[in-house]
Motif scaffolding. Structure first.
Motif, PDB file in Angstrom:
ATOM      1  N   ASP A 164      -0.572   1.601   2.917  1.00  0.00           N
ATOM      2  CA  ASP A 164       0.504   1.682   3.519  1.00  0.00           C
ATOM      3  C   ASP A 164       1.337   2.759   3.122  1.00  0.00           C
ATOM      4  OD1 ASP A 164       0.598  -1.104   4.466  1.00  0.00           O
ATOM      5  OD2 ASP A 164       1.545  -1.777   2.887  1.00  0.00           O
ATOM      6  N   ARG A 192       0.971   2.765   9.671  1.00  0.00           N
ATOM      7  CA  ARG A 192       0.826   2.358   8.484  1.00  0.00           C
ATOM      8  C   ARG A 192       2.288   2.562   7.528  1.00  0.00           C
ATOM      9  NH1 ARG A 192      -3.838   1.629   5.983  1.00  0.00           N
ATOM     10  NH2 ARG A 192      -5.911   2.435   7.037  1.00  0.00           N
ATOM     11  N   ASP A 226       5.391 -15.394  -9.196  1.00  0.00           N
ATOM     12  CA  ASP A 226       5.135 -14.247  -8.435  1.00  0.00           C
ATOM     13  C   ASP A 226       4.720 -13.066  -9.339  1.00  0.00           C
ATOM     14  OD1 ASP A 226       4.926 -12.579  -6.536  1.00  0.00           O
ATOM     15  OD2 ASP A 226       6.629 -12.872  -5.422  1.00  0.00           O
ATOM     16  N   ARG A 254       1.383   0.804  -6.079  1.00  0.00           N
ATOM     17  CA  ARG A 254       1.176  -0.244  -5.378  1.00  0.00           C
ATOM     18  C   ARG A 254      -0.144  -0.199  -4.253  1.00  0.00           C
ATOM     19  NH1 ARG A 254       1.967  -3.023  -8.663  1.00  0.00           N
ATOM     20  NH2 ARG A 254       1.177  -4.604  -7.466  1.00  0.00           N
ATOM     21  N   GLY A 255      -0.615   1.151  -4.343  1.00  0.00           N
ATOM     22  CA  GLY A 255      -1.546   1.607  -3.529  1.00  0.00           C
ATOM     23  C   GLY A 255      -1.185   2.277  -2.177  1.00  0.00           C
ATOM     24  N   ALA A 256       0.178   2.588  -2.157  1.00  0.00           N
ATOM     25  CA  ALA A 256       0.718   3.010  -0.997  1.00  0.00           C
ATOM     26  C   ALA A 256       0.624   4.870  -0.967  1.00  0.00           C
ATOM     27  CB  ALA A 256       2.292   2.772  -0.904  1.00  0.00           C
ATOM     28  N   ASP A 280       6.151  -5.477  -0.947  1.00  0.00           N
ATOM     29  CA  ASP A 280       4.743  -6.267  -0.734  1.00  0.00           C
ATOM     30  C   ASP A 280       3.812  -5.256  -0.235  1.00  0.00           C
ATOM     31  OD1 ASP A 280       4.827  -8.775  -1.537  1.00  0.00           O
ATOM     32  OD2 ASP A 280       5.824  -9.538   0.148  1.00  0.00           O
ATOM     33  N   LEU A 281       3.923  -3.865  -0.706  1.00  0.00           N
ATOM     34  CA  LEU A 281       3.260  -2.797  -0.278  1.00  0.00           C
ATOM     35  C   LEU A 281       1.614  -3.097  -0.615  1.00  0.00           C
ATOM     36  CD1 LEU A 281       5.107   0.251  -1.159  1.00  0.00           C
ATOM     37  CD2 LEU A 281       5.102  -0.619   1.093  1.00  0.00           C
ATOM     38  N   LYS A 282       0.780  -2.621   0.307  1.00  0.00           N
ATOM     39  CA  LYS A 282      -0.633  -2.680   0.278  1.00  0.00           C
ATOM     40  C   LYS A 282      -1.384  -1.364   0.129  1.00  0.00           C
ATOM     41  CE  LYS A 282      -0.542  -7.434   2.228  1.00  0.00           C
ATOM     42  NZ  LYS A 282       1.154  -7.452   2.191  1.00  0.00           N
ATOM     43  N   SER A 283      -2.662  -1.353  -0.081  1.00  0.00           N
ATOM     44  CA  SER A 283      -3.354  -0.120  -0.140  1.00  0.00           C
ATOM     45  C   SER A 283      -3.314   0.535   1.196  1.00  0.00           C
ATOM     46  CB  SER A 283      -4.759  -0.279  -0.495  1.00  0.00           C
ATOM     47  OG  SER A 283      -5.511   0.783  -0.585  1.00  0.00           O
ATOM     48  N   ARG A 297       5.974   1.887   5.982  1.00  0.00           N
ATOM     49  CA  ARG A 297       6.466   0.898   5.632  1.00  0.00           C
ATOM     50  C   ARG A 297       7.779   0.928   5.370  1.00  0.00           C
ATOM     51  NH1 ARG A 297       2.977  -0.749   8.426  1.00  0.00           N
ATOM     52  NH2 ARG A 297       1.336  -2.102   7.751  1.00  0.00           N
TER      53      ARG A 297
END
Length: 380
Positions: free
Chosen positions: A76, A123, A231, A95-97, A71-74, A125
């Motif tokens: 991370d 930040r 999902d 994934r924006g990481a 569930d990586l977000k921008s 993860r």
């Protein structure tokens, strides 16, 4: 290359691949998750001890699934070596990481576990160790860091099938792991890979992500009366033809590994004099690591022109190659990642490394020729 040339790689077949593919055709099941896929899953699970194995199109796909599962977000961050293939970083960048590049160890060329903690920020993860040449990273140390800092570990064990650390299979130590079955690896299916899910809490969602985001697997097991979109996901399933080919290889995995280790050991003995002369450094295998004979490389002494050596080897019909161009020095690496520390070893070691021909069937006479020619070039 001439007829007596020694190629860098020659894909090995056990002899049963076509028969098993014919059997898959006869079963009238060519899409994914048929009988051969299930055999491969069971083999990997039993061999590694992972909670769930899932075949994928490639190790890249397995890493893509891992990034989705985290569930990586921008913004991370994921800590990894720069000395790796682009797939290790791409999966997380998609994934924006942000990949955070940390230097490698001089002995194994693996991520330097002693430099990880300094690279951790609010930040961070995950940590993505890469087991270079099938030689394990210092996993106990990394697992302790992850536990202290509430991070996940995704093992890039693309080169690590049939290798282990303190008796534990590579890819099955962290939260998630990934294998490659590309034709250049030890156990092959042309293209192909696997995600190893080691955290049982992630198994159900991993199945959904692999089936385009649907609970199709639960439907086939009779756990729901219909399947639907649940999902994020994509189509990560390889066909039964790929799985059938892979099954022929997995059946012979121990023998293949034994033969590769014998070839590796011969190189190691033959090249001892060159190391003693100070012209090369041979690979170093820590006592806790059981490798799989995936790569035999040498590190040239500083100041030797690697491109010139590779050119001379090619002129003599020997297919030797360099390996990774460090990601932090690439245009995309500079755009999407950040560097923690100086990465001096990453830069210097990557510029000195030469991979020698390595494949099942490489005879002792051929190996001796490789070593003789390399020695002659370096002694000029």
């Amino acid at each position: 290359m001439t007829s007596d040339a020694i190629p860098f790689n020659r894909p090995y077949a056990t002899g049963k691949e076509l028969a098993y593919q014919g059997e898959a055709l006869g079963n009238s099941h060519l899409s994914g998750d048929g009988a051969f896929t299930k055999r491969c899953h069971q083999w990997i699970e039993q061999r590694t001890g992972c909670a769930k194995a899932l075949l994928t199109h490639s190790c890249t796909s397995a890493l893509d699934m891992a990034a989705l599962l985290l569930d990586l977000k921008s913004g991370d961050e994921v800590i990894m070596p720069s000395f790796t293939f682009v797939s290790t970083a791409n999966a997380f960048v998609l994934r924006g990481a942000v990949p955070v590049f940390v230097d490698i160890r001089e002995d194994t060329l693996n991520l330097d576990e002693r430099q990880i903690e300094a690279a951790i920020t609010p930040r961070t993860r995950a940590i993505a160790p890469v087991h270079y040449a099938g030689v394990s990273c210092e996993m106990d140390y990394m697992m302790a860091i992850a536990e202290r800092n509430h991070l996940k570990i995704v093992e890039d064990a693309a080169q690590g099938v049939m290798a282990s650390y303190k008796g534990r299979a590579l890819g099955a130590i962290g939260d998630l792991g990934s294998f490659s079955f590309h034709e250049t690896k030890n156990i092959i299916s042309g293209e192909g890979g696997a995600l190893l899910v080691n955290d049982p809490a992630m198994v159900s969602r991993a199945e959904v992500i692999r089936e385009k985001g649907t609970d199709r697997e639960r439907f086939f097991r009779g756990e729901v009366d219909k399947y639907t979109w649940q999902d994020l996901g994509s189509s990560f399933l390889p066909s039964e033809m790929i799985a059938a080919f892979l099954w022929a290889q997995l059946e012979q995995a121990e023998r293949i590994t034994h033969e590769r280790l014998a070839i590796w050991d011969r190189y190691h003995a033959m090249l001892a004099p060159l190391e003693q002369s100070g012209l090369v450094r041979r690979p170093i295998i820590p006592a806790d690591c059981q490798h799989n004979g995936h790569i035999y490389y040498v590190l040239l002494a500083p100041g030797i022109d690697r491109q010139g050596v590779l050119r001379e080897l090619k002129n003599n019909g020997i297919g030797a190659v360099f390996h990774y161009v460090p990601l932090h020095s690439s245009p995309a690496g500079q755009r999407y990642g950040r560097v923690d520390g100086g990465l001096q070893l990453t830069t210097s070691l990557s510029e000195r490394l030469i991979r020698l021909p390595m494949w099942v069937g490489l005879g002792e006479n051929m190996q001796q020729r490789v070593c003789d020619v390399l020695g002659a070039i370096l002694n000029k």
